[in-house]
Write a protein that holds these residues in place. Structure first.
Motif, PDB file in Angstrom:
ATOM      1  N   LEU A 164       0.835  -1.207   0.000  1.00  0.00           N
ATOM      2  CA  LEU A 164       0.000   0.000   0.000  1.00  0.00           C
ATOM      3  C   LEU A 164       0.868   1.255   0.000  1.00  0.00           C
ATOM      4  O   LEU A 164       0.564   2.232  -0.690  1.00  0.00           O
ATOM      5  CB  LEU A 164      -0.927  -0.006   1.221  1.00  0.00           C
ATOM      6  CG  LEU A 164      -1.992   1.086   1.310  1.00  0.00           C
ATOM      7  CD1 LEU A 164      -2.879   1.086   0.072  1.00  0.00           C
ATOM      8  CD2 LEU A 164      -2.840   0.897   2.561  1.00  0.00           C
ATOM      9  N   ARG A 165       1.944   1.228   0.754  1.00  0.00           N
ATOM     10  CA  ARG A 165       2.845   2.396   0.792  1.00  0.00           C
ATOM     11  C   ARG A 165       3.495   2.619  -0.570  1.00  0.00           C
ATOM     12  O   ARG A 165       3.639   3.757  -1.024  1.00  0.00           O
ATOM     13  CB  ARG A 165       3.882   2.202   1.889  1.00  0.00           C
ATOM     14  CG  ARG A 165       3.258   2.268   3.289  1.00  0.00           C
ATOM     15  CD  ARG A 165       4.262   2.003   4.391  1.00  0.00           C
ATOM     16  NE  ARG A 165       3.618   2.099   5.706  1.00  0.00           N
ATOM     17  CZ  ARG A 165       3.610   1.134   6.604  1.00  0.00           C
ATOM     18  NH1 ARG A 165       4.212  -0.029   6.347  1.00  0.00           N
ATOM     19  NH2 ARG A 165       3.014   1.295   7.765  1.00  0.00           N
ATOM     20  N   ALA A 166       3.866   1.528  -1.237  1.00  0.00           N
ATOM     21  CA  ALA A 166       4.441   1.645  -2.574  1.00  0.00           C
ATOM     22  C   ALA A 166       3.387   2.100  -3.577  1.00  0.00           C
ATOM     23  O   ALA A 166       3.656   2.913  -4.466  1.00  0.00           O
ATOM     24  CB  ALA A 166       5.034   0.306  -3.008  1.00  0.00           C
ATOM     25  N   LEU A 167       2.170   1.595  -3.417  1.00  0.00           N
ATOM     26  CA  LEU A 167       1.061   1.933  -4.304  1.00  0.00           C
ATOM     27  C   LEU A 167       0.716   3.416  -4.197  1.00  0.00           C
ATOM     28  O   LEU A 167       0.351   4.051  -5.187  1.00  0.00           O
ATOM     29  CB  LEU A 167      -0.159   1.077  -3.943  1.00  0.00           C
ATOM     30  CG  LEU A 167      -1.280   0.913  -4.973  1.00  0.00           C
ATOM     31  CD1 LEU A 167      -0.740   0.365  -6.285  1.00  0.00           C
ATOM     32  CD2 LEU A 167      -2.363  -0.011  -4.424  1.00  0.00           C
ATOM     33  N   GLN A 168       0.854   3.979  -3.006  1.00  0.00           N
ATOM     34  CA  GLN A 168       0.548   5.396  -2.816  1.00  0.00           C
ATOM     35  C   GLN A 168       1.434   6.268  -3.700  1.00  0.00           C
ATOM     36  O   GLN A 168       0.997   7.277  -4.240  1.00  0.00           O
ATOM     37  CB  GLN A 168       0.727   5.779  -1.348  1.00  0.00           C
ATOM     38  CG  GLN A 168      -0.493   5.462  -0.493  1.00  0.00           C
ATOM     39  CD  GLN A 168      -0.533   6.281   0.779  1.00  0.00           C
ATOM     40  OE1 GLN A 168       0.490   6.443   1.437  1.00  0.00           O
ATOM     41  NE2 GLN A 168      -1.684   6.780   1.134  1.00  0.00           N
ATOM     42  N   ARG A 169       2.696   5.857  -3.847  1.00  0.00           N
ATOM     43  CA  ARG A 169       3.603   6.622  -4.700  1.00  0.00           C
ATOM     44  C   ARG A 169       3.161   6.538  -6.166  1.00  0.00           C
ATOM     45  O   ARG A 169       3.251   7.528  -6.895  1.00  0.00           O
ATOM     46  CB  ARG A 169       5.040   6.122  -4.532  1.00  0.00           C
ATOM     47  CG  ARG A 169       5.648   6.469  -3.176  1.00  0.00           C
ATOM     48  CD  ARG A 169       7.126   6.187  -3.120  1.00  0.00           C
ATOM     49  NE  ARG A 169       7.424   4.751  -3.039  1.00  0.00           N
ATOM     50  CZ  ARG A 169       7.455   4.070  -1.898  1.00  0.00           C
ATOM     51  NH1 ARG A 169       7.195   4.681  -0.747  1.00  0.00           N
ATOM     52  NH2 ARG A 169       7.750   2.778  -1.898  1.00  0.00           N
ATOM     53  N   ARG A 170       2.679   5.364  -6.585  1.00  0.00           N
ATOM     54  CA  ARG A 170       2.170   5.214  -7.950  1.00  0.00           C
ATOM     55  C   ARG A 170       0.934   6.079  -8.154  1.00  0.00           C
ATOM     56  O   ARG A 170       0.741   6.681  -9.206  1.00  0.00           O
ATOM     57  CB  ARG A 170       1.820   3.748  -8.235  1.00  0.00           C
ATOM     58  CG  ARG A 170       3.043   2.915  -8.490  1.00  0.00           C
ATOM     59  CD  ARG A 170       2.809   1.514  -9.000  1.00  0.00           C
ATOM     60  NE  ARG A 170       1.490   0.989  -9.094  1.00  0.00           N
ATOM     61  CZ  ARG A 170       1.168  -0.250  -8.703  1.00  0.00           C
ATOM     62  NH1 ARG A 170       2.074  -1.017  -8.123  1.00  0.00           N
ATOM     63  NH2 ARG A 170      -0.044  -0.705  -8.873  1.00  0.00           N
ATOM     64  N   LYS A 171       0.086   6.133  -7.138  1.00  0.00           N
ATOM     65  CA  LYS A 171      -1.164   6.892  -7.254  1.00  0.00           C
ATOM     66  C   LYS A 171      -0.903   8.389  -7.385  1.00  0.00           C
ATOM     67  O   LYS A 171      -1.683   9.103  -8.020  1.00  0.00           O
ATOM     68  CB  LYS A 171      -2.061   6.619  -6.048  1.00  0.00           C
ATOM     69  CG  LYS A 171      -2.669   5.219  -6.051  1.00  0.00           C
ATOM     70  CD  LYS A 171      -3.428   4.948  -4.765  1.00  0.00           C
ATOM     71  CE  LYS A 171      -3.935   3.520  -4.708  1.00  0.00           C
ATOM     72  NZ  LYS A 171      -4.581   3.214  -3.425  1.00  0.00           N
ATOM     73  N   GLU A 172       0.179   8.869  -6.778  1.00  0.00           N
ATOM     74  CA  GLU A 172       0.497  10.293  -6.861  1.00  0.00           C
ATOM     75  C   GLU A 172       0.787  10.719  -8.297  1.00  0.00           C
ATOM     76  O   GLU A 172       0.577  11.865  -8.673  1.00  0.00           O
ATOM     77  CB  GLU A 172       1.688  10.619  -5.950  1.00  0.00           C
ATOM     78  CG  GLU A 172       1.316  10.624  -4.468  1.00  0.00           C
ATOM     79  CD  GLU A 172       2.532  10.654  -3.553  1.00  0.00           C
ATOM     80  OE1 GLU A 172       3.654  10.832  -4.070  1.00  0.00           O
ATOM     81  OE2 GLU A 172       2.354  10.502  -2.328  1.00  0.00           O
ATOM     82  N   ALA A 173       1.272   9.767  -9.114  1.00  0.00           N
ATOM     83  CA  ALA A 173       1.583  10.067 -10.509  1.00  0.00           C
ATOM     84  C   ALA A 173       0.458   9.656 -11.451  1.00  0.00           C
ATOM     85  O   ALA A 173       0.591   9.772 -12.664  1.00  0.00           O
ATOM     86  CB  ALA A 173       2.883   9.359 -10.906  1.00  0.00           C
ATOM     87  N   TYR A 174      -0.650   9.180 -10.884  1.00  0.00           N
ATOM     88  CA  TYR A 174      -1.768   8.669 -11.682  1.00  0.00           C
ATOM     89  C   TYR A 174      -2.513   9.817 -12.351  1.00  0.00           C
ATOM     90  O   TYR A 174      -2.670  10.894 -11.758  1.00  0.00           O
ATOM     91  CB  TYR A 174      -2.717   7.886 -10.763  1.00  0.00           C
ATOM     92  CG  TYR A 174      -3.677   6.961 -11.457  1.00  0.00           C
ATOM     93  CD1 TYR A 174      -3.253   5.724 -11.936  1.00  0.00           C
ATOM     94  CD2 TYR A 174      -5.021   7.301 -11.614  1.00  0.00           C
ATOM     95  CE1 TYR A 174      -4.148   4.848 -12.553  1.00  0.00           C
ATOM     96  CE2 TYR A 174      -5.915   6.437 -12.231  1.00  0.00           C
ATOM     97  CZ  TYR A 174      -5.469   5.207 -12.696  1.00  0.00           C
ATOM     98  OH  TYR A 174      -6.345   4.347 -13.303  1.00  0.00           O
ATOM     99  N   VAL A 175      -2.973   9.588 -13.576  1.00  0.00           N
ATOM    100  CA  VAL A 175      -3.723  10.611 -14.304  1.00  0.00           C
ATOM    101  C   VAL A 175      -5.184  10.601 -13.860  1.00  0.00           C
ATOM    102  O   VAL A 175      -5.898   9.623 -14.073  1.00  0.00           O
ATOM    103  CB  VAL A 175      -3.644  10.375 -15.831  1.00  0.00           C
ATOM    104  CG1 VAL A 175      -4.450  11.430 -16.577  1.00  0.00           C
ATOM    105  CG2 VAL A 175      -2.190  10.393 -16.294  1.00  0.00           C
ATOM    106  N   GLY A 176      -5.624  11.688 -13.215  1.00  0.00           N
ATOM    107  CA  GLY A 176      -7.007  11.789 -12.762  1.00  0.00           C
ATOM    108  C   GLY A 176      -7.265  10.998 -11.485  1.00  0.00           C
ATOM    109  O   GLY A 176      -6.343  10.458 -10.868  1.00  0.00           O
ATOM    110  N   PRO A 177      -8.537  10.895 -11.064  1.00  0.00           N
ATOM    111  CA  PRO A 177      -8.894  10.164  -9.844  1.00  0.00           C
ATOM    112  C   PRO A 177      -8.550   8.679  -9.973  1.00  0.00           C
ATOM    113  O   PRO A 177      -8.637   8.094 -11.047  1.00  0.00           O
ATOM    114  CB  PRO A 177     -10.410  10.357  -9.722  1.00  0.00           C
ATOM    115  CG  PRO A 177     -10.715  11.561 -10.543  1.00  0.00           C
ATOM    116  CD  PRO A 177      -9.724  11.552 -11.660  1.00  0.00           C
TER     117      PRO A 177
END
Length: 302
Positions: A76-89
């Motif tokens: 989840l902590r690693a996924l949060q970093r991916r989500k920060e670069a995600y396009v849109g919601p």
């Protein structure tokens, strides 16, 4: 002389893991919102489980959930970093589920895309504690062991997470019948192009959240308000071209729609309903998140 070969079917470690696999997947998915990441967590859990001395384990289910939770927290902590670069919601990956998931009212409520979208606003540790306590009813001693905190700290985190979630979800639970009725009205109006019919079923402050992941056209931020949502949806249907159809389905234990253009899946639409009106629309278009909507994924809270 014959060498002794362990039969996987009778191996105690394998048997315990297989027995609880659906629960472990559900825990990991509820924490991560991603089936692929949940599967990876289960693989990591298995690799650690086979190293455990089972004679020292009092409660295999709790121990397996503890391993899964720790691995899911790391992911989840690693996924949060991916989500920060995600396009849109970023919306959770929708799962096609069997009727028995819907029959477990508490589980289906907590698995809804609407609630899981709210869980995205929690910190990883708050989300882990909320999931273990509210969804799977684990005791604070078990939760504390899973997150390496004291029981009193786990209790405080649970209280804080619950307050946060309660402030953002509907005040009263909505029956499946009420959700289905609102969805039927919505689908009928959508199919006939009845814009007034759509407007009538949308709450004035309805929120539309779409997730294209940069692969498909989607609003870069939530669209708020019935008329704005209606305009956005009408424009999206027009841009899609082709023959637009919708099929009722069960998404994460709740009624939803699979939308197709010329017979090809365009996305999955999930709903939140309150007072017979649609208050939230959650549209997942990212193709990478649509791999689990044509065959059922077994989920369980037990």
């Amino acid at each position: 002389m014959n060498d002794h070969v362990t039969d996987p079917a009778t191996d105690p470690a394998t048997e315990a893991f297989v027995t609880h696999r659906n629960l472990l997947f559900t825990v990991a998915y509820e924490m991560l919102g991603s089936a692929a990441d949940a599967e990876d967590v289960l693989q990591e859990t298995w690799l650690r489980w086979v190293e455990v001395d089972l004679e020292q384990v009092r409660d295999q289910r709790a121990y397996l959930v503890r391993i899964t939770t720790r691995q899911a927290l790391n992911r989840l902590r690693a996924l949060q970093r991916r989500k920060e670069a995600y396009v849109g919601p970023w919306l959770p990956e929708p799962l096609l589920t069997a009727p028995d998931v819907a029959e477990d009212v508490e589980l289906s409520e907590n698995l809804s895309l609407a609630l899981m979208f709210v869980l995205e606003t929690l910190s990883p540790i708050e989300r882990a504690v909320f999931v273990l306590r509210e969804v799977f009813d684990f005791g604070y001693d078990e939760i504390a062991a899973a997150i390496d905190k004291s029981p009193s700290a786990a209790r405080q985190i649970a209280y804080r997470a619950r307050q946060h979630v309660d402030a953002r979800r509907p005040r009263t639970p909505v029956s499946r019948e009420e959700t289905r009725a609102a969805l039927d009205s919505f689908q009928s109006a959508l199919a006939t192009g009845d814009l007034q019919g759509l407007l009538d079923v949308l709450a004035p402050d309805v929120v539309f959240v779409s997730d294209g992941g940069g692969f498909k056209l989607a609003a870069l931020r939530p669209v708020v308000g019935a008329e704005k949502v209606l305009r956005y949806m009408a424009g999206s249907v027009e841009k899609a071209g082709g023959v637009f159809t919708s099929t009722p389905t069960m998404v994460n234990g709740n009624p939803g729609l699979i939308l197709r253009v010329d017979g090809v899946i365009d996305g999955v639409l999930a709903f939140s309903v309150d007072n017979d009106l649609v208050t939230g629309l959650y549209y997942v278009r990212n193709p990478e998140k649509l791999t689990r909507v044509e065959s059922e994924t077994p989920l369980t809270s037990r």
